[in-house]
Design a protein around this motif. Structure first.
Motif, short mmCIF file in Angstrom:
data_model
loop_
_atom_site.label_atom_id
_atom_site.label_comp_id
_atom_site.label_asym_id
_atom_site.label_seq_id
_atom_site.Cartn_x
_atom_site.Cartn_y
_atom_site.Cartn_z
N LEU A 75 0.83 -1.20 0.00
CA LEU A 75 0.00 0.00 0.00
C LEU A 75 0.86 1.26 0.00
O LEU A 75 0.59 2.22 -0.71
CB LEU A 75 -0.93 0.01 1.21
CG LEU A 75 -2.12 -0.95 1.16
CD1 LEU A 75 -2.81 -0.99 2.52
CD2 LEU A 75 -3.10 -0.54 0.08
N VAL A 76 1.91 1.23 0.82
CA VAL A 76 2.81 2.38 0.88
C VAL A 76 3.63 2.48 -0.40
O VAL A 76 3.89 3.58 -0.90
CB VAL A 76 3.72 2.31 2.13
CG1 VAL A 76 4.74 3.43 2.12
CG2 VAL A 76 2.87 2.38 3.40
N LEU A 77 4.03 1.35 -0.97
CA LEU A 77 4.82 1.36 -2.20
C LEU A 77 4.03 1.95 -3.36
O LEU A 77 4.61 2.59 -4.25
CB LEU A 77 5.30 -0.05 -2.54
CG LEU A 77 6.41 -0.62 -1.65
CD1 LEU A 77 6.73 -2.05 -2.04
CD2 LEU A 77 7.65 0.25 -1.73
N VAL A 78 2.71 1.74 -3.37
CA VAL A 78 1.88 2.37 -4.40
C VAL A 78 2.03 3.88 -4.33
O VAL A 78 2.22 4.56 -5.36
CB VAL A 78 0.39 1.96 -4.22
CG1 VAL A 78 -0.51 2.84 -5.07
CG2 VAL A 78 0.20 0.50 -4.60
N GLY A 79 1.97 4.42 -3.11
CA GLY A 79 2.16 5.86 -2.94
C GLY A 79 3.57 6.30 -3.28
O GLY A 79 3.77 7.38 -3.84
N THR A 80 4.54 5.46 -2.98
CA THR A 80 5.94 5.81 -3.26
C THR A 80 6.18 5.89 -4.76
O THR A 80 6.88 6.79 -5.25
CB THR A 80 6.88 4.78 -2.63
OG1 THR A 80 6.66 4.75 -1.21
CG2 THR A 80 8.34 5.14 -2.88
N GLY A 92 6.16 2.73 6.19
CA GLY A 92 5.72 1.42 5.72
C GLY A 92 6.47 0.29 6.41
O GLY A 92 5.87 -0.70 6.84
N ILE A 93 7.79 0.44 6.54
CA ILE A 93 8.59 -0.58 7.23
C ILE A 93 8.24 -0.60 8.71
O ILE A 93 8.14 -1.68 9.32
CB ILE A 93 10.09 -0.30 7.02
CG1 ILE A 93 10.45 -0.52 5.54
CG2 ILE A 93 10.94 -1.18 7.91
CD1 ILE A 93 11.85 -0.07 5.17
N ALA A 94 8.03 0.59 9.31
CA ALA A 94 7.63 0.64 10.72
C ALA A 94 6.31 -0.08 10.93
O ALA A 94 6.13 -0.82 11.92
CB ALA A 94 7.52 2.09 11.19
N ALA A 95 5.37 0.10 10.01
CA ALA A 95 4.08 -0.57 10.12
C ALA A 95 4.22 -2.07 9.91
O ALA A 95 3.56 -2.87 10.57
CB ALA A 95 3.10 0.02 9.12
N SER A 132 -0.33 1.35 13.86
CA SER A 132 -0.33 2.48 14.78
C SER A 132 1.06 3.08 14.94
O SER A 132 1.23 4.30 15.00
CB SER A 132 -0.86 2.04 16.16
OG SER A 132 -2.22 1.69 16.07
N TRP A 133 2.06 2.22 15.02
CA TRP A 133 3.44 2.71 15.15
C TRP A 133 3.86 3.46 13.89
O TRP A 133 4.53 4.49 13.96
CB TRP A 133 4.37 1.55 15.42
CG TRP A 133 5.82 1.89 15.53
CD1 TRP A 133 6.83 1.38 14.79
CD2 TRP A 133 6.43 2.85 16.40
NE1 TRP A 133 8.03 1.93 15.14
CE2 TRP A 133 7.82 2.85 16.14
CE3 TRP A 133 5.95 3.71 17.38
CZ2 TRP A 133 8.71 3.67 16.80
CZ3 TRP A 133 6.84 4.53 18.05
CH2 TRP A 133 8.20 4.50 17.77
N GLY A 134 3.46 2.97 12.74
CA GLY A 134 3.77 3.67 11.50
C GLY A 134 3.14 5.05 11.45
O GLY A 134 3.75 6.02 11.02
#
Length: 406
Positions: A42-47, A369-372, A378-380
């Motif tokens: 999901l984050v990579l799509v945004g990236t 993204g990696i944090a999540a 929540s941490w992300g």
């Protein structure tokens, strides 16, 4: 038939937001449930989207200053349509990534060019009010788009994306007929090649920005905003789905709640923008520092509360307030920047701002993204909030630099 610029600007903001909201109100649900993406994807799509914006932002801004800001906006609208048609038609990860490149390219043609176009066409108007009115028109359009997108999405999650893509093409054709450009003077020298003109204008822009401390500070604030936006945009839906229990909504599915929240957020933003317009008309341009600082601090606090929440109603309230803080911050920051930019390089400077925002999202997106992925969603989200902290030092610095220049 060409119309006057200001009503066309408001019409554009309304229609564009309507179609964009229709396409994106359930897009994260579409990515999760139809395409089957995980948190990192999901984050990579945004990236990927922001990488395309980063690469193309300044060249398209320079093109707008060299040739035509109107043509740049029109090109962007048509690319948006093509991107969303592709994204909704083929629900595969690779296709979704490519679609981000297509409509991300369209975004770069619009970013900078639109603001520069209206600032040139309506030179007698106060830009703070113009951009805030445009923001209001956009939120009004979003309300209609959210309703339509949610209703269509309950039938098929692909339907609002494909429909919006087709209507973007229609919007582009309408704008070809009605959008004026009367006060634009191309920065291009006829005897030079295109590459020489682009390089020359970019160098002039770079020297100008380096010699303007207030612009350097404002661009740094924009970069911090990019760092702190990707995680919220991409992980907020996952936070609702994974960390809260969404109440039933009559005969409609839980997906309807995302439409309702977007609807409430747009209504809240319209009301808050009206109050902010009245406040800034009374206080003047000197109030920009306080508004941007308060909105940035509010964004950090509300996003931390959103990340920590588990009750659906608490998380919803924090989500709405987080979106409100960001919504109020951006048009004031744009007007602040516009006040310190020369006419002939306006689109280029705004595009540089868009590029820094994209760079911030490129850097911030994988971090959260990696944090999540390694910790939790929540941490992300909490990491996302902390990435905006430097802006709390940069905003007062920009205010001081602006006063010294004056």
């Amino acid at each position: 038939m060409r119309l006057k610029a200001y009503p066309v600007y408001l019409l554009y903001k309304t229609c564009f937001s309507l179609l964009f909201s229709m396409a994106t109100v359930l897009s994260l649900v579409y990515y999760s449930e139809v395409v089957g993406l995980n948190a990192l994807q999901l984050v990579l799509v945004g990236t990927v989207l922001e990488t395309a914006c980063f690469i193309l932002e300044v060249p398209t801004g320079v093109m707008a200053d060299l040739y035509s800001r109107r043509r740049s906006v029109l090109t962007g609208v048509f690319l948006y349509g093509a991107g969303f048609l592709l994204e909704g038609s083929l629900p595969w990860f690779g296709t979704v990534l490519f679609a981000q490149v297509v409509w991300g390219c369209g975004d770069t043609f619009i970013t900078g060019a639109l603001e520069a176009w209206i600032a040139s066409e309506e030179q007698e108007r106060l830009m703070d009010q113009v951009f805030l009115r445009g923001d209001q028109a956009g939120h009004a359009g979003s309300i209609a788009g959210i309703v339509l997108g949610t209703l269509l999405g309950n039938l098929d999650l692909r339907l609002p994306i494909v429909t919006a893509g087709a209507l973007f093409i229609v919007l582009g054709l309408v704008l070809v007929r009605i959008m004026p450009e009367t006060n634009f003077s191309p920065a291009r020298e006829k005897e030079n090649s295109l590459l020489a003109d682009m390089a020359g204008l970019f160098k002039v822009n770079l020297r100008f920005v380096k010699g303007a401390p207030v612009l350097l500070a404002l661009l740094a604030i924009t970069f911090c905003g990019g760092l702190a936006s990707e995680g919220f945009d991409r992980l907020s839906t996952a936070h609702f789905l994974q960390d809260t229990v969404m109440p039933s909504f009559g005969p409609l599915g839980p997906v309807t709640w995302f439409g309702v929240m977007r609807l409430l957020g747009s209504g809240l933003n319209i009301l808050a923008a009206q109050l902010l317009i009245a406040y800034m008309e009374k206080k003047g341009a000197s109030s920009r520092t306080g508004v941007v600082f308060a909105a940035s601090a509010g964004y950090i606090l509300c996003l931390l509360l959103f990340a920590a929440g588990r009750s659906f109603w608490f998380v919803t309230g924090a989500f709405l307030l987080t979106g409100l803080m960001r919504s109020l911050r951006e048009p004031v920051l744009t007007a602040w920047m516009n006040a310190h930019v020369e006419e002939r390089m306006r689109a280029t400077v705004f595009s540089t701002s868009g590029q820094l925002d994209a760079l911030g999202q490129i850097i911030g997106g994988p971090i959260v993204g990696i944090a999540a992925q390694q910790g939790s969603v929540s941490w992300g989200l909490a990491c996302t909030a902390l990435l905006l902290l430097p802006a709390l030092l940069l905003v007062p610095a920009a205010g001081r630099a602006g006063r010294e220049k004056a």
